[in-house]
Design an enzyme around this catalytic site. Structure first.
Site, PDB file in Angstrom:
ATOM      1  N   CYS A  70       0.840  -1.198   0.000  1.00 33.84           N
ATOM      2  CA  CYS A  70       0.000   0.000   0.000  1.00 33.84           C
ATOM      3  C   CYS A  70       0.879   1.254   0.000  1.00 33.84           C
ATOM      4  O   CYS A  70       1.379   1.667   1.047  1.00 33.84           O
ATOM      5  CB  CYS A  70      -0.935  -0.016   1.210  1.00 33.84           C
ATOM      6  N   CYS A  93      -0.392   4.169   2.026  1.00 32.15           N
ATOM      7  CA  CYS A  93      -0.216   3.979   3.474  1.00 32.15           C
ATOM      8  C   CYS A  93       1.236   4.204   3.882  1.00 32.15           C
ATOM      9  O   CYS A  93       1.519   4.859   4.879  1.00 32.15           O
ATOM     10  CB  CYS A  93      -0.597   2.567   3.884  1.00 32.15           C
ATOM     11  N   ASP A  94       2.159   3.630   3.142  1.00 26.91           N
ATOM     12  CA  ASP A  94       3.548   3.544   3.608  1.00 26.91           C
ATOM     13  C   ASP A  94       4.539   4.402   2.830  1.00 26.91           C
ATOM     14  O   ASP A  94       5.695   4.525   3.244  1.00 26.91           O
ATOM     15  CB  ASP A  94       4.015   2.076   3.555  1.00 26.91           C
TER      16      ASP A  94
HETATM   17  P1  FAD Z   1     -10.248  -5.382   6.701  1.00 28.55           P
HETATM   18  O1  FAD Z   1      -9.449  -4.471   7.535  1.00 28.55           O
HETATM   19  O2  FAD Z   1      -9.558  -6.166   5.636  1.00 28.55           O
HETATM   20  O3  FAD Z   1     -11.003  -6.381   7.676  1.00 28.55           O
HETATM   21  C1  FAD Z   1     -11.701  -7.463   7.148  1.00 28.55           C
HETATM   22  C2  FAD Z   1     -12.269  -8.241   8.311  1.00 28.55           C
HETATM   23  O4  FAD Z   1     -13.111  -9.263   7.803  1.00 28.55           O
HETATM   24  C3  FAD Z   1     -11.225  -8.945   9.179  1.00 28.55           C
HETATM   25  O5  FAD Z   1     -11.546  -8.730  10.524  1.00 28.55           O
HETATM   26  C4  FAD Z   1     -11.383 -10.412   8.828  1.00 28.55           C
HETATM   27  O6  FAD Z   1     -11.062 -11.268   9.923  1.00 28.55           O
HETATM   28  C5  FAD Z   1     -12.864 -10.454   8.513  1.00 28.55           C
HETATM   29  N1  FAD Z   1     -13.266 -11.565   7.669  1.00 28.55           N
HETATM   30  C6  FAD Z   1     -12.811 -11.915   6.425  1.00 28.55           C
HETATM   31  N2  FAD Z   1     -13.433 -13.027   6.001  1.00 28.55           N
HETATM   32  C7  FAD Z   1     -14.318 -13.368   6.994  1.00 28.55           C
HETATM   33  C8  FAD Z   1     -15.239 -14.431   7.164  1.00 28.55           C
HETATM   34  N3  FAD Z   1     -15.411 -15.383   6.244  1.00 28.55           N
HETATM   35  N4  FAD Z   1     -15.951 -14.477   8.310  1.00 28.55           N
HETATM   36  C9  FAD Z   1     -15.822 -13.536   9.271  1.00 28.55           C
HETATM   37  N5  FAD Z   1     -14.968 -12.504   9.153  1.00 28.55           N
HETATM   38  C10 FAD Z   1     -14.222 -12.439   8.034  1.00 28.55           C
HETATM   39  N6  FAD Z   1      -5.098   2.247   5.293  1.00 28.55           N
HETATM   40  C11 FAD Z   1      -4.970   3.500   5.764  1.00 28.55           C
HETATM   41  O7  FAD Z   1      -5.903   4.292   5.678  1.00 28.55           O
HETATM   42  N7  FAD Z   1      -3.809   3.905   6.375  1.00 28.55           N
HETATM   43  C12 FAD Z   1      -2.735   3.094   6.532  1.00 28.55           C
HETATM   44  O8  FAD Z   1      -1.697   3.501   7.050  1.00 28.55           O
HETATM   45  C13 FAD Z   1      -2.854   1.760   6.058  1.00 28.55           C
HETATM   46  N8  FAD Z   1      -1.833   0.893   6.193  1.00 28.55           N
HETATM   47  C14 FAD Z   1      -1.972  -0.386   5.745  1.00 28.55           C
HETATM   48  C15 FAD Z   1      -0.911  -1.272   5.931  1.00 28.55           C
HETATM   49  C16 FAD Z   1      -1.031  -2.573   5.503  1.00 28.55           C
HETATM   50  C17 FAD Z   1       0.136  -3.527   5.725  1.00 28.55           C
HETATM   51  C18 FAD Z   1      -2.219  -3.017   4.867  1.00 28.55           C
HETATM   52  C19 FAD Z   1      -2.345  -4.445   4.405  1.00 28.55           C
HETATM   53  C20 FAD Z   1      -3.268  -2.136   4.652  1.00 28.55           C
HETATM   54  C21 FAD Z   1      -3.157  -0.813   5.092  1.00 28.55           C
HETATM   55  N9  FAD Z   1      -4.190   0.098   4.924  1.00 28.55           N
HETATM   56  C22 FAD Z   1      -4.071   1.369   5.420  1.00 28.55           C
HETATM   57  C23 FAD Z   1      -5.445  -0.279   4.252  1.00 28.55           C
HETATM   58  C24 FAD Z   1      -6.491  -0.585   5.334  1.00 28.55           C
HETATM   59  O9  FAD Z   1      -5.965  -1.522   6.232  1.00 28.55           O
HETATM   60  C25 FAD Z   1      -7.753  -1.138   4.675  1.00 28.55           C
HETATM   61  O10 FAD Z   1      -8.242  -0.233   3.712  1.00 28.55           O
HETATM   62  C26 FAD Z   1      -8.839  -1.357   5.730  1.00 28.55           C
HETATM   63  O11 FAD Z   1      -8.375  -2.176   6.770  1.00 28.55           O
HETATM   64  C27 FAD Z   1     -10.072  -1.994   5.114  1.00 28.55           C
HETATM   65  O12 FAD Z   1     -10.992  -2.191   6.131  1.00 28.55           O
HETATM   66  P2  FAD Z   1     -12.164  -3.252   6.029  1.00 28.55           P
HETATM   67  O13 FAD Z   1     -12.911  -3.107   7.298  1.00 28.55           O
HETATM   68  O14 FAD Z   1     -12.860  -3.111   4.749  1.00 28.55           O
HETATM   69  O15 FAD Z   1     -11.447  -4.667   5.937  1.00 28.55           O
END
Ligand code: FAD
Ligand code: NAP
Length: 332
Positions: A155, A158-159
């Site tokens: 990302c 992000c980084d």
């Molecule tokens: P996610 O955070 O992906 O969460 C998905 C959830 O769904 C998890 O809890 C998982 O356990 C759950 N899940 C999946 N499948 C199932 C299932 N079958 N049953 C039950 N639960 C399930 N964004 C920023 O804004 N700033 C940053 O600095 C930043 N740094 C990042 C660094 C890294 C290394 C990464 C990988 C991403 C980063 N991001 C950052 C992006 C950010 O993390 C994502 O955009 C954000 O987390 C998305 O949120 P979400 O709630 O959609 O999904």
């Protein structure tokens, strides 16, 4: 009931009356990233008594990172795990029922939506919010894992900030790679774009931006075979024109290695009912979280091929909870 049969016929609720616990609720949230927890905060405050299942990665993708510096409200930055802990506590403060469990199958064929967790609990919900996120693809190198958080990132938004004035590489040839390379070119001294073919898949407009950036060097027909460095990434070993008479090993010195070879939305179990695009992102009615199934909403990265940020995921979690609340009040 096809979906239950498809996943595990023998353990489907229809076939396993003894050990399966069925529970009826108003609002189910699947996923504990910024989208899921934000949906839980709003749904609790709207008296929907939401039950949130965390999935395997409690707190979502941000629990795999160190500093988050671009989430509003944390002027000095915060670590990803600490931030997600705050989200969880805030959801719990309003009464969200947060449980560990993985959704393994769904049945959205009826007005009451059925979701099976860990093959032993079936939740029957009037409204479901899918917030299961997306997973960045990696090349599968052992060194990618070794340097996770030490120079390897998926990302740039992000980084990228941590690599100001440094040299970095981006892998990929699609729109994301072109976008990330162009973004990094504005921060870094030099950006190598490592492309496995002799052409970019990115659209012409994105390609032109890459070509116009003086500090982006495209390494055509190169593939990464290893990363090296003592306390973090210091370089990458590439193979040029693999399998041809001109095959050559090339080493580049870099401080950061960015993957941009695509994401996999975690939407597989919903696909028999929920419309997705060809990559697997859940389609929502623009400006809303509504899917093609009434009472099923999607929020966060699982429905967002473009932005994939914590703040946008949180915003869409709020939208999903409000959409769910309005849907439920119309049912009354
Ligand atoms: P996610 O955070 O992906 O969460 C998905 C959830 O769904 C998890 O809890 C998982 O356990 C759950 N899940 C999946 N499948 C199932 C299932 N079958 N049953 C039950 N639960 C399930 N964004 C920023 O804004 N700033 C940053 O600095 C930043 N740094 C990042 C660094 C890294 C290394 C990464 C990988 C991403 C980063 N991001 C950052 C992006 C950010 O993390 C994502 O955009 C954000 O987390 C998305 O949120 P979400 O709630 O959609 O999904
Ligand atoms: P993508 O279009 O699938 O492109 C992935 C790129 O990574 C391709 O160039 C592919 O190479 C390369 N790749 C895949 N596996 C690889 C490997 N193992 N080693 C080296 N290279 C590898 O993915 P994306 O760029 O993330 O885009 C996804 C979707 O989002 C697309 O529809 C895109 O248009 C859209 N998007 C749009 C925007 C925008 O409009 N601003 C921005 C970002 C994304 P090959 O080309 O050789 O297959």
């Amino acid at each position: 009931m096809d979906i239950f049969k498809r996943v595990d016929l023998d353990k489907s609720p229809a076939n396993q009356t003894n050990n399966v616990k069925t529970e009826r609720i108003k609002c189910l949230i699947i996923g504990s990233g910024p989208a899921g927890y934000t949906a839980a905060i709003y749904a609790s405050r709207a008296n929907l008594n939401p039950v949130l299942y965390t999935g395997l990665q409690m707190g979502g993708q941000l629990t795999t990172t160190t500093e988050v510096e671009n989430y509003p409200g944390y002027p000095n930055g915060i670590t990803g795990p600490a931030m997600m802990d705050d989200f969880k506590k805030q959801a719990e403060r309003f009464g969200a029922d947060i449980r560990f469990g993985i959704a393994t199958a769904v049945d959205f064929s009826d007005k009451i939506h059925r979701v099976s967790f860990d093959n032993n609990t079936v939740i029957e919900a009037e409204a479901v919010i899918i917030a299961t996120g997306a997973t960045a693809k990696y090349l599968g190198l052992e060194s990618e894992t070794r340097y996770a958080g030490m120079g390897v990132s998926a990302c740039a938004t992000c980084d990228g900030f941590f690599y100001r004035g440094k040299d970095v590489a981006v892998v990929g040839g699609g729109d994301t790679a072109a976008e990330e390379a162009t973004y990094l070119a504005g921060l870094c001294r030099k950006v190598y774009l490592i492309v496995r073919r002799d052409t970019l898949r990115a659209c012409k407009a994105m390609q032109n931006r890459v070509f116009k950036s003086e500090n982006i060097e495209i390494l055509w027909e190169h593939q990464t075979i290893d990363l090296f460095g003592e306390n973090g990434v210091e370089g990458a070993t590439l193979i040029k024109r693999k399998g041809t008479p001109e095959e050559e090993i090339v080493k580049i010195k870099i401080d950061g290695f960015f993957l941009a070879i695509g994401h996999t939305p975690n939407s597989e179990i919903f696909k028999p009912y929920i419309e997705t695009d060809k990559v697997g992102y859940i389609k929502t009615i623009p400006g809303t979280s509504k899917t093609n199934i009434r009472g099923v909403f999607a929020a966060g990265d699982v429905q967002d091929p473009h932005y994939r940020q914590a703040v946008t995921a949180a915003g869409s979690g709020c939208i999903a909870a409000i959409d769910a609340e309005r849907y439920l009040s119309e049912l009354k």
